[in-house]
Design a protein around this motif. Structure first.
Motif, PDB file in Angstrom:
ATOM      1  N   UNK A 141      61.090 -52.284  15.475  1.00  0.00           N
ATOM      2  CA  UNK A 141      59.935 -53.025  16.551  1.00  0.00           C
ATOM      3  C   UNK A 141      59.069 -52.090  16.844  1.00  0.00           C
ATOM      4  N   UNK A 142      58.328 -52.507  16.958  1.00  0.00           N
ATOM      5  CA  UNK A 142      56.824 -52.205  17.345  1.00  0.00           C
ATOM      6  C   UNK A 142      56.365 -51.018  16.525  1.00  0.00           C
ATOM      7  N   UNK A 143      56.357 -50.861  15.009  1.00  0.00           N
ATOM      8  CA  UNK A 143      55.957 -49.885  14.076  1.00  0.00           C
ATOM      9  C   UNK A 143      54.882 -50.663  14.127  1.00  0.00           C
ATOM     10  N   UNK A 144      53.587 -49.214  13.480  1.00  0.00           N
ATOM     11  CA  UNK A 144      52.350 -50.002  12.690  1.00  0.00           C
ATOM     12  C   UNK A 144      52.594 -50.056  11.065  1.00  0.00           C
ATOM     13  N   UNK A 145      52.763 -51.590  10.793  1.00  0.00           N
ATOM     14  CA  UNK A 145      53.369 -51.673   9.867  1.00  0.00           C
ATOM     15  C   UNK A 145      52.058 -51.945   8.738  1.00  0.00           C
ATOM     16  N   UNK A 146      51.914 -50.825   8.578  1.00  0.00           N
ATOM     17  CA  UNK A 146      50.603 -50.257   7.398  1.00  0.00           C
ATOM     18  C   UNK A 146      51.171 -51.241   5.937  1.00  0.00           C
ATOM     19  N   UNK A 147      52.093 -51.471   5.697  1.00  0.00           N
ATOM     20  CA  UNK A 147      52.846 -52.004   3.805  1.00  0.00           C
ATOM     21  C   UNK A 147      51.670 -52.891   4.457  1.00  0.00           C
ATOM     22  N   UNK A 148      51.472 -53.505   5.604  1.00  0.00           N
ATOM     23  CA  UNK A 148      50.844 -55.118   5.233  1.00  0.00           C
ATOM     24  C   UNK A 148      49.708 -55.190   4.354  1.00  0.00           C
ATOM     25  N   UNK A 149      49.019 -53.892   4.394  1.00  0.00           N
ATOM     26  CA  UNK A 149      47.232 -53.902   3.834  1.00  0.00           C
ATOM     27  C   UNK A 149      47.597 -53.635   2.292  1.00  0.00           C
ATOM     28  N   UNK A 150      48.420 -52.958   2.369  1.00  0.00           N
ATOM     29  CA  UNK A 150      49.573 -52.336   0.932  1.00  0.00           C
ATOM     30  C   UNK A 150      49.295 -53.593  -0.001  1.00  0.00           C
ATOM     31  N   UNK A 151      50.079 -54.861   0.960  1.00  0.00           N
ATOM     32  CA  UNK A 151      51.072 -55.820   0.475  1.00  0.00           C
ATOM     33  C   UNK A 151      49.455 -56.788  -0.208  1.00  0.00           C
ATOM     34  N   UNK A 152      48.693 -57.308   1.187  1.00  0.00           N
ATOM     35  CA  UNK A 152      46.797 -57.650   1.188  1.00  0.00           C
ATOM     36  C   UNK A 152      45.953 -57.390  -0.370  1.00  0.00           C
ATOM     37  N   UNK A 153      46.474 -56.088  -0.332  1.00  0.00           N
ATOM     38  CA  UNK A 153      45.610 -55.718  -1.525  1.00  0.00           C
ATOM     39  C   UNK A 153      46.315 -55.992  -3.004  1.00  0.00           C
ATOM     40  N   UNK A 154      47.677 -56.038  -3.208  1.00  0.00           N
ATOM     41  CA  UNK A 154      47.829 -56.679  -4.425  1.00  0.00           C
ATOM     42  C   UNK A 154      47.978 -58.118  -4.637  1.00  0.00           C
ATOM     43  N   UNK A 155      47.823 -58.749  -3.295  1.00  0.00           N
ATOM     44  CA  UNK A 155      47.947 -59.871  -4.325  1.00  0.00           C
ATOM     45  C   UNK A 155      46.588 -60.975  -4.404  1.00  0.00           C
ATOM     46  N   UNK A 156      46.330 -61.954  -4.341  1.00  0.00           N
ATOM     47  CA  UNK A 156      45.402 -63.005  -4.906  1.00  0.00           C
ATOM     48  C   UNK A 156      44.318 -63.002  -4.241  1.00  0.00           C
ATOM     49  N   UNK A 157      44.760 -63.231  -2.498  1.00  0.00           N
ATOM     50  CA  UNK A 157      43.936 -63.001  -1.542  1.00  0.00           C
ATOM     51  C   UNK A 157      42.806 -62.398  -1.710  1.00  0.00           C
ATOM     52  N   UNK A 158      43.429 -60.349  -1.575  1.00  0.00           N
ATOM     53  CA  UNK A 158      42.844 -59.431  -1.714  1.00  0.00           C
ATOM     54  C   UNK A 158      41.377 -59.714  -3.024  1.00  0.00           C
ATOM     55  N   UNK A 159      41.862 -60.357  -4.413  1.00  0.00           N
ATOM     56  CA  UNK A 159      41.439 -60.683  -5.367  1.00  0.00           C
ATOM     57  C   UNK A 159      39.856 -61.718  -4.862  1.00  0.00           C
ATOM     58  N   UNK A 160      40.496 -62.811  -3.760  1.00  0.00           N
ATOM     59  CA  UNK A 160      39.403 -63.849  -3.680  1.00  0.00           C
ATOM     60  C   UNK A 160      38.183 -62.999  -2.847  1.00  0.00           C
ATOM     61  N   UNK A 161      38.886 -62.274  -1.770  1.00  0.00           N
ATOM     62  CA  UNK A 161      37.688 -62.185  -0.732  1.00  0.00           C
ATOM     63  C   UNK A 161      36.991 -60.958  -1.446  1.00  0.00           C
TER      64      UNK A 161
END
Length: 547
Positions: free
Chosen positions: A361-381
């Motif tokens: 609990x309470x962590x800064x989940x920076x792995x979200x940025x990694x997930x985002x950069x590997x997704x089609x969402x990042x490619x679109x943006x």
């Protein structure tokens, strides 16, 4: 003492991103045979009450979230089958842009025309079937932050306070909703998201964020004027050189048309009124021919976060994640944000679930940025990174040409980036330097006044409650904004909330908070940044029907 409720995850906001995150979390928990407690709160009186979008929707994220969405009767039935782009040269003439010159991102064939409120209601039903607890009519008023500077939930707003902030007989204090992690999906310019960005300096490495104000109406038109699945976009008049933006007409079910105008809030002319621009726009012959003889059914307004890739903040902080329009994931090149908002919520759920399994609990989940950069969402943006900035820099024609070259020829991979780092509120110039704009009076057939528009937005607020529109300095509206800009809040607000009134030969800045549509334009565009939008008592605001 406040009542406190504990959950694994607290989600603030019942829009596409928050609901998609909730659904995906519970799907993962069921697949992993794990029990999760997920709470979602929505400030509107019901799910979808504050949901407002054009809206053309790609089904890409929905296909991933619920592959069987058609069997589940999701409210996506009308596909785009005809689309046209017009340049309105002036108030009488228009040029149709040949399809070959339309940027690829503006082609919508096969996408769906949806009512976002209905989509949110459907997503909420799926979430509840999966075990999510949904509380409507509850505002997330304040952050819960522990001694380690970790977000550990939110406090809901008090109910039953009078205009002076004193408890009335029906007073109910807010509740602490505690979560191991909290997802913030408040939409554009969320008031807690604004605090989080400042507290954790999430925009430290980002360009200035940019916003548009979208105004929308639903019209019942004559059957002979309707063609189901037709999409029309316009740019040029009436905004011209005064502002960037464009309008749309979407021919939806029940012989209805969704019509709207989107105005970028970086405009400079203090005389400009987005609402009045929208009303006079409907008199253009290319638009009026569809609305003539019809009936306006509903009205609403909402801001959009449209800075795009260059303006994306860091989305994670100790204990939580910003998702959806709160984070600014709208694809402005496509004019779409529902599928991107949904995907951002799904990625957040997929980031959170392993941590919940390990009981962190309470962590800064920076792995979200990694997930985002590997997704089609990042490619679109990334592919759309220059879209808004090009329009701002080169204007609608020059920016449109740039977007055509970038999207159609280079497929979003043109080297470099166009930057637009001046905040919207800082771009207004003194009234004395602005060209006056004379708006015609409404005819009550195609154009209408603000009062009648607010009425059909079904706006309702408890009268005897504290004003939720806070002035940091009550002297600024008259001493600075009125003296220099003619107090532009009277014009940029699409609901007539702000007015300069004269009493006993003295001017006074009046705030009619009961009219507020919760669009957040005042929080964004006020040149002195003197207005802070905070949530009123839960359940207040508009109740959009079929929008």
């Amino acid at each position: 003492m406040r009542e406190a409720l504990d959950f694994d995850v607290v989600i603030v906001g019942g829009g596409p991103s928050g609901l998609s995150a909730a659904c995906r979390l519970m799907q993962l928990a069921q697949a992993g045979h794990q029990e999760l407690s997920v709470c979602l709160i929505e400030k509107g009186a019901e799910i979808g009450a504050h949901a407002l979008s054009g809206a053309i929707m790609e089904s890409r994220a929905l296909d991933e979230l619920f592959p069987d969405w058609q069997q589940r009767s999701a409210p996506l039935s009308t596909q785009v089958d005809q689309e046209t782009l017009f340049y309105l040269r002036n108030q009488q003439s228009a040029w149709q842009i040949p399809n070959i010159f339309v940027p690829q991102s503006m082609h919508h064939q096969g996408n769906y025309l949806v009512r976002q409120g209905k989509l949110c209601q459907w997503l909420a039903a799926q979430a509840e079937q999966l075990g999510v607890e949904i509380f409507t009519g509850f505002t997330a008023y304040d952050l819960l932050v522990n001694e380690n500077n970790e977000v550990c939930g939110v406090i809901t707003g008090d109910m039953g306070l009078n205009v002076r902030g004193e408890p009335k007989s029906d007073h109910m204090p807010g509740i602490e909703l505690r979560g191991k992690y909290t997802l913030f999906a408040e939409g554009s310019r969320g008031h807690l998201g604004k605090q989080l960005i400042e507290r954790y300096q999430l925009d430290r490495d980002a360009d200035a964020q940019h916003f548009s104000l979208g105004l929308k109406e639903i019209w019942q038109v004559k059957p002979e004027h309707h063609q189901l699945g037709k999409v029309i976009h316009h740019f040029g008049w009436p905004l011209g050189d005064n502002a960037h933006g464009g309008s749309f007409m979407y021919f939806i079910d029940d012989y209805q048309v969704a019509i709207g105008l989107v105005v970028d809030l970086n405009y400079a002319n203090a005389h400009l009124s987005p609402f009045e621009e929208f009303q006079r726009m409907k008199h253009h012959p290319e638009i009026a021919r569809y609305l003539s003889g019809g009936q306006r059914l509903s009205y609403g307004a909402r801001t959009l976060t449209k800075g795009g890739y260059s303006s994306l903040p860091k989305m994670t902080f100790p204990g939580g994640i910003l998702i959806g329009c709160e984070a600014g994931v709208l694809n402005s090149a496509k004019l779409k944000g529902i599928h991107t908002a949904m995907k951002s919520g799904m990625l957040a759920a997929e980031t959170l679930y392993p941590e919940l399994s390990q009981e962190t609990h309470g962590l800064d989940l920076t792995s979200y940025s990694e997930q985002l950069q590997q997704s089609w969402l990042y490619e679109e943006l990334y592919a759309a990174r220059n879209s808004s900035a090009a329009i701002h820099k080169f204007g609608p024609l020059g920016g449109g040409l740039f977007n055509f070259v970038e999207q159609n020829i280079f497929r979003g991979k043109l080297p470099g980036r166009i930057r637009d780092n001046q905040a919207d509120h800082a771009q207004m110039v003194p009234l004395s330097q602005c060209q006056p704009i004379n708006y015609p009076k409404p005819d009550d057939e195609l154009s209408f006044d603000k009062a009648s528009s607010v009425y059909i937005a079904n706006v309702s607020h408890e009268h005897d409650q504290p004003c939720h529109l806070r002035l940091h300095n009550p002297d600024i509206p008259l001493a600075e904004n009125f003296a220099v800009y003619g107090e532009p809040a009277q014009r940029y607000c699409p609901a007539g909330v702000y007015n300069i009134v004269e009493e006993n030969r003295e001017k006074r800045f009046a705030i009619d908070a009961q009219n507020c549509l919760h669009c957040k334009a005042c929080d964004i565009k006020d040149p002195a940044q003197n207005i802070t939008w905070t949530p009123p008592e839960g359940g207040g605001g508009p109740v959009y029907k079929n929008m």
